[in-house]
Design a protein around this motif. Structure first.
Motif, short mmCIF file in Angstrom:
data_model
loop_
_atom_site.label_atom_id
_atom_site.label_comp_id
_atom_site.label_asym_id
_atom_site.label_seq_id
_atom_site.Cartn_x
_atom_site.Cartn_y
_atom_site.Cartn_z
N LEU A 184 -6.81 2.83 -0.59
CA LEU A 184 -7.57 1.62 -0.23
C LEU A 184 -7.44 0.54 -1.30
O LEU A 184 -7.26 -0.64 -0.99
CB LEU A 184 -9.03 1.96 0.01
N VAL A 185 -7.53 0.94 -2.55
CA VAL A 185 -7.43 -0.03 -3.66
C VAL A 185 -6.03 -0.61 -3.73
O VAL A 185 -5.86 -1.83 -3.80
CB VAL A 185 -7.82 0.64 -5.00
N LEU A 186 -5.03 0.26 -3.71
CA LEU A 186 -3.65 -0.21 -3.85
C LEU A 186 -3.16 -0.97 -2.63
O LEU A 186 -2.26 -1.81 -2.75
CB LEU A 186 -2.73 0.97 -4.16
N ALA A 187 -3.72 -0.74 -1.47
CA ALA A 187 -3.32 -1.47 -0.26
C ALA A 187 -3.86 -2.89 -0.26
O ALA A 187 -3.25 -3.78 0.34
CB ALA A 187 -3.81 -0.72 0.98
N THR A 188 -4.97 -3.10 -0.93
CA THR A 188 -5.59 -4.43 -0.95
C THR A 188 -4.69 -5.44 -1.64
O THR A 188 -4.54 -6.58 -1.18
CB THR A 188 -6.96 -4.37 -1.65
N GLY A 189 -4.07 -5.05 -2.75
CA GLY A 189 -3.24 -5.97 -3.54
C GLY A 189 -2.11 -6.62 -2.76
O GLY A 189 -2.01 -7.86 -2.72
N PRO A 190 -1.24 -5.84 -2.12
CA PRO A 190 -0.17 -6.47 -1.35
C PRO A 190 -0.68 -7.37 -0.23
O PRO A 190 -0.08 -8.40 0.06
CB PRO A 190 0.62 -5.28 -0.78
N GLY A 191 -1.78 -7.00 0.39
CA GLY A 191 -2.36 -7.85 1.42
C GLY A 191 -2.75 -9.21 0.88
O GLY A 191 -2.48 -10.25 1.50
N LEU A 192 -3.36 -9.23 -0.29
CA LEU A 192 -3.77 -10.49 -0.91
C LEU A 192 -2.58 -11.35 -1.32
O LEU A 192 -2.60 -12.57 -1.17
CB LEU A 192 -4.65 -10.20 -2.14
N VAL A 193 -1.54 -10.70 -1.81
CA VAL A 193 -0.35 -11.43 -2.26
C VAL A 193 0.44 -11.95 -1.07
O VAL A 193 0.82 -13.13 -1.03
CB VAL A 193 0.53 -10.54 -3.17
#
Length: 181
Positions: free
Chosen positions: A126-135
């Motif tokens: 969940l944490v690591l998936a958030t980053g690419p979504g934001l970028v």
């Protein structure tokens, strides 16, 4: 390149994992479960671990907001271009602290090793998936997300220390009762 690697609807869904309206209920549910499970355990002050996790979550906007205002980092090109205040990412920090704290609260109650691994893996995904979504959606530069993860790691390390200390510390009332007998 990232825009082609991740479809916009999926990137938006992943970015939304860092919204307070998504992440905070997960943390509150985990805090409630930890409090409920601790009621029969010989742990003193069962309210303290959930409270510590909620305080860690409250520190996210208290730290991120002033940092964003002070650094005034410009937004990446896209819908938010021209605006400032994007480092560190509040959404990435919210996701990391909420899901990380939820895992830390629930780990003592996951007895089986595979359940513990599943809990940790779910939080990391969940944490690591958030980053690419934001970028990909153009809400943040990659370094904004990385900075948030570093800040969140510090908060979660302190939370781990607090939780570990609470669980190891004997209850003063139990000590007094044992001494009286």
């Amino acid at each position: 390149m990232l825009g082609r690697a991740l479809p916009a609807p999926l990137a938006e869904l992943l970015a939304d994992l860092g919204n307070m309206t998504v992440a905070l209920p997960v943390l509150l549910l985990a805090a409630g479960c930890a409090w409920w499970r601790a009621r029969t355990a010989p742990l003193p002050r069962r309210w303290l671990p959930p409270l510590a996790a909620v305080v860690a979550m409250a520190l996210v906007p208290a730290l991120v907001g002033p940092l964003q205002a002070a650094l005034a980092r410009p937004a990446p090109p896209g819908a938010l271009a021209g605006e400032t205040g994007f480092y560190p990412s509040g959404h990435a920090a919210t996701a990391a602290v909420a899901y990380g704290a939820a895992a830390l609260l629930l780990l003592p109650y996951a007895a089986a090793p595979y359940a513990r691994r599943l809990l940790i893996t779910a939080a990391l995904v969940l944490v690591l998936a958030t980053g690419p979504g934001l970028v990909v959606r153009g809400y943040h530069w990659p370094v904004d997300v990385l900075g948030s993860w570093a800040l969140s790691a510090a908060l979660l390390t302190v939370l781990y220390g607090v939780l570990h200390g609470i669980r190891r510390r004997p209850d003063a009332h139990a000590q007094e009762a044992a001494a009286a007998t």
